[in-house]
Motif scaffolding. Structure first.
Motif, PDB file in Angstrom:
ATOM      1  N   THR A 135      38.911  57.974  56.231  1.00 23.63           N
ATOM      2  CA  THR A 135      39.558  56.646  56.214  1.00 23.63           C
ATOM      3  C   THR A 135      40.136  56.247  57.558  1.00 23.63           C
ATOM      4  OG1 THR A 135      41.681  57.584  55.531  1.00 23.63           O
ATOM      5  CG2 THR A 135      40.135  56.962  53.786  1.00 23.63           C
ATOM      6  N   GLY A 136      40.350  57.219  58.452  1.00 25.97           N
ATOM      7  CA  GLY A 136      40.961  56.925  59.735  1.00 25.97           C
ATOM      8  C   GLY A 136      42.473  56.859  59.682  1.00 25.97           C
ATOM      9  N   HIS A 137      43.066  57.102  58.510  1.00 34.07           N
ATOM     10  CA  HIS A 137      44.513  57.033  58.362  1.00 34.07           C
ATOM     11  C   HIS A 137      45.164  58.327  58.840  1.00 34.07           C
ATOM     12  CE1 HIS A 137      43.837  53.910  54.927  1.00 34.07           C
ATOM     13  NE2 HIS A 137      43.750  53.367  56.140  1.00 34.07           N
ATOM     14  N   LYS A 138      46.344  58.178  59.421  1.00 35.91           N
ATOM     15  CA  LYS A 138      47.141  59.333  59.809  1.00 35.91           C
ATOM     16  C   LYS A 138      48.079  59.674  58.649  1.00 35.91           C
ATOM     17  CE  LYS A 138      48.573  59.746  64.020  1.00 35.91           C
ATOM     18  NZ  LYS A 138      49.331  59.581  65.304  1.00 35.91           N
ATOM     19  N   LEU A 139      47.972  60.888  58.147  1.00 36.72           N
ATOM     20  CA  LEU A 139      48.715  61.288  56.954  1.00 36.72           C
ATOM     21  C   LEU A 139      49.797  62.302  57.320  1.00 36.72           C
ATOM     22  CD1 LEU A 139      45.683  61.837  54.552  1.00 36.72           C
ATOM     23  CD2 LEU A 139      47.064  59.759  54.833  1.00 36.72           C
ATOM     24  N   PRO A 140      51.010  62.118  56.794  1.00 34.77           N
ATOM     25  CA  PRO A 140      52.086  63.089  57.057  1.00 34.77           C
ATOM     26  C   PRO A 140      51.817  64.403  56.345  1.00 34.77           C
ATOM     27  CG  PRO A 140      52.812  61.449  55.469  1.00 34.77           C
ATOM     28  CD  PRO A 140      51.462  60.995  55.950  1.00 34.77           C
ATOM     29  N   ILE A 141      52.238  65.478  56.956  1.00 33.08           N
ATOM     30  CA  ILE A 141      52.022  66.809  56.388  1.00 33.08           C
ATOM     31  C   ILE A 141      53.116  67.744  56.879  1.00 33.08           C
ATOM     32  CG2 ILE A 141      50.519  67.574  58.278  1.00 33.08           C
ATOM     33  CD1 ILE A 141      48.897  69.139  56.213  1.00 33.08           C
ATOM     34  N   SER A 142      53.429  68.721  56.053  1.00 34.47           N
ATOM     35  CA  SER A 142      54.312  69.819  56.468  1.00 34.47           C
ATOM     36  C   SER A 142      53.573  71.119  56.198  1.00 34.47           C
ATOM     37  CB  SER A 142      55.643  69.778  55.721  1.00 34.47           C
ATOM     38  OG  SER A 142      55.448  70.002  54.337  1.00 34.47           O
ATOM     39  N   TYR A 143      53.743  72.078  57.070  1.00 28.29           N
ATOM     40  CA  TYR A 143      53.028  73.354  56.966  1.00 28.29           C
ATOM     41  C   TYR A 143      53.945  74.420  56.377  1.00 28.29           C
ATOM     42  CZ  TYR A 143      49.706  71.109  60.123  1.00 28.29           C
ATOM     43  OH  TYR A 143      48.802  70.238  60.683  1.00 28.29           O
ATOM     44  N   ASP A 144      53.371  75.249  55.507  1.00 28.39           N
ATOM     45  CA  ASP A 144      54.143  76.378  54.968  1.00 28.39           C
ATOM     46  C   ASP A 144      53.698  77.709  55.572  1.00 28.39           C
ATOM     47  OD1 ASP A 144      51.696  76.648  53.777  1.00 28.39           O
ATOM     48  OD2 ASP A 144      52.449  76.762  51.726  1.00 28.39           O
ATOM     49  N   GLN A 145      52.617  77.699  56.333  1.00 30.94           N
ATOM     50  CA  GLN A 145      52.206  78.886  57.072  1.00 30.94           C
ATOM     51  C   GLN A 145      51.302  78.476  58.217  1.00 30.94           C
ATOM     52  OE1 GLN A 145      49.277  81.489  54.987  1.00 30.94           O
ATOM     53  NE2 GLN A 145      49.637  80.144  53.241  1.00 30.94           N
ATOM     54  N   GLY A 146      51.179  79.366  59.180  1.00 26.79           N
ATOM     55  CA  GLY A 146      50.367  79.042  60.348  1.00 26.79           C
ATOM     56  C   GLY A 146      49.974  80.290  61.110  1.00 26.79           C
ATOM     57  N   GLN A 147      49.137  80.093  62.097  1.00 25.55           N
ATOM     58  CA  GLN A 147      48.628  81.173  62.934  1.00 25.55           C
ATOM     59  C   GLN A 147      48.896  80.798  64.382  1.00 25.55           C
ATOM     60  OE1 GLN A 147      44.704  82.511  61.791  1.00 25.55           O
ATOM     61  NE2 GLN A 147      44.186  83.059  63.901  1.00 25.55           N
ATOM     62  N   LEU A 148      49.725  81.591  65.056  1.00 25.83           N
ATOM     63  CA  LEU A 148      50.135  81.303  66.424  1.00 25.83           C
ATOM     64  C   LEU A 148      49.391  82.190  67.413  1.00 25.83           C
ATOM     65  CD1 LEU A 148      54.033  81.091  66.061  1.00 25.83           C
ATOM     66  CD2 LEU A 148      52.427  79.184  66.181  1.00 25.83           C
ATOM     67  N   ARG A 149      48.962  81.584  68.500  1.00 25.36           N
ATOM     68  CA  ARG A 149      48.353  82.331  69.607  1.00 25.36           C
ATOM     69  C   ARG A 149      49.314  82.234  70.782  1.00 25.36           C
ATOM     70  NH1 ARG A 149      44.729  86.409  70.158  1.00 25.36           N
ATOM     71  NH2 ARG A 149      43.532  86.247  72.075  1.00 25.36           N
ATOM     72  N   THR A 150      49.952  83.340  71.135  1.00 26.38           N
ATOM     73  CA  THR A 150      51.031  83.294  72.124  1.00 26.38           C
ATOM     74  C   THR A 150      50.737  84.229  73.288  1.00 26.38           C
ATOM     75  OG1 THR A 150      52.263  85.058  71.010  1.00 26.38           O
ATOM     76  CG2 THR A 150      52.687  82.805  70.301  1.00 26.38           C
ATOM     77  N   PRO A 151      51.310  83.910  74.464  1.00 25.80           N
ATOM     78  CA  PRO A 151      51.192  84.835  75.599  1.00 25.80           C
ATOM     79  C   PRO A 151      51.939  86.127  75.303  1.00 25.80           C
ATOM     80  CG  PRO A 151      51.881  82.651  76.322  1.00 25.80           C
ATOM     81  CD  PRO A 151      51.988  82.664  74.831  1.00 25.80           C
ATOM     82  N   LEU A 152      51.386  87.226  75.726  1.00 32.43           N
ATOM     83  CA  LEU A 152      51.999  88.530  75.527  1.00 32.43           C
ATOM     84  C   LEU A 152      52.810  88.886  76.768  1.00 32.43           C
ATOM     85  CD1 LEU A 152      52.275  91.082  73.790  1.00 32.43           C
ATOM     86  CD2 LEU A 152      50.251  91.980  74.950  1.00 32.43           C
ATOM     87  N   THR A 153      54.110  88.997  76.588  1.00 37.70           N
ATOM     88  CA  THR A 153      54.987  89.348  77.705  1.00 37.70           C
ATOM     89  C   THR A 153      55.519  90.759  77.493  1.00 37.70           C
ATOM     90  OG1 THR A 153      56.944  88.457  76.629  1.00 37.70           O
ATOM     91  CG2 THR A 153      55.648  86.936  77.976  1.00 37.70           C
ATOM     92  N   GLU A 154      56.052  91.322  78.546  1.00 35.59           N
ATOM     93  CA  GLU A 154      56.561  92.690  78.466  1.00 35.59           C
ATOM     94  C   GLU A 154      57.819  92.783  77.610  1.00 35.59           C
ATOM     95  OE1 GLU A 154      57.167  94.117  82.360  1.00 35.59           O
ATOM     96  OE2 GLU A 154      55.042  94.107  82.916  1.00 35.59           O
TER      97      GLU A 154
END
Length: 219
Positions: A75-94
């Protein structure tokens, strides 16, 4: 009475086969996630600059708040959403894992315990079904098998909760978000209930076995 025994044995065998099929089906369902997790761990091992985290979230403003949005391509519509889980890709620091060495060791021990239980329970179950198929219901070995299965289920639950809590504490020290807060992903309480139910059945069988022994001595 003679006709009843084969029928009871057939019924018990059928239930045992169904239980085994259900267990195998459950393992097969988890194989997809295990394979994806293996590939993800392999990728993290090759890319030493980044690591992946699985996070469970809830919105700070409540369930009626939708801080993000997605575009519906149909439809091209922007729909609101909230996430209950996710997958993060983060830099690994010491500094990421400093102070968590003993927690990570405990997490690995819990993971090995879960793997052991997943192999141990079917072995006990096969032994129990084989003994029951021989009409030896009140055998002390059957009671021992059921108690071991019940304790193994409780161990599975405790180890699952331990791993989940360690992940939660580790992530809470590393991440903070504007619209979301991290949640502790609880282990399935059904496993805990099942463990206590199996132990209860074992005690009932144990009581029945004692009564049977008393009756045999009386006779």
């Amino acid at each position: 009475m003679i006709m009843g025994k084969p029928r009871n044995t057939m019924r018990l065998t059928t239930l045992a086969v169904l239980a085994i099929a259900a267990y195998v089906f459950m393992i097969l369902l988890s194989m997809g996630d295990l394979w994806e997790g293996f590939k993800l761990g392999l990728a993290d091992g090759q890319d030493r600059a980044h690591e992946t985290h699985f996070v469970y979230l809830k919105t700070k403003a409540g369930f009626t708040h939708y801080p993000d949005s997605l575009v519906n391509l149909k439809t091209g519509h922007k729909l609101p959403i909230s996430y209950d889980q996710g997958q993060l890709r983060t830099p690994l620091t010491e500094t990421v894992n400093q102070g968590f060495t003993w927690l990570k060791l405990l997490e690995k021990l819990a993971a090995f315990a879960i793997l052991f239980v997943m192999v141990y329970i079917p072995i006990l179950f096969f032994k129990l079904m084989r003994a029951l198929s021989r009409e030896s219901v009140f055998d002390r070995r059957n009671i021992k098998y059921m108690r071991c299965i019940g304790c193994a289920l409780l161990l599975f639950y405790v180890c699952g909760q331990t791993m989940s809590l360690i992940d939660y504490l580790t992530l809470k020290q590393q991440f903070q978000f504007a619209a979301y807060e991290l949640e502790w992903d609880q282990a399935d309480a059904l496993v805990l209930l099942l463990g206590f139910v199996v132990l209860l059945f074992a005690e009932v069988l144990g009581r029945g076995s004692s009564i049977k022994e008393e009756q045999d001595l009386t006779i």
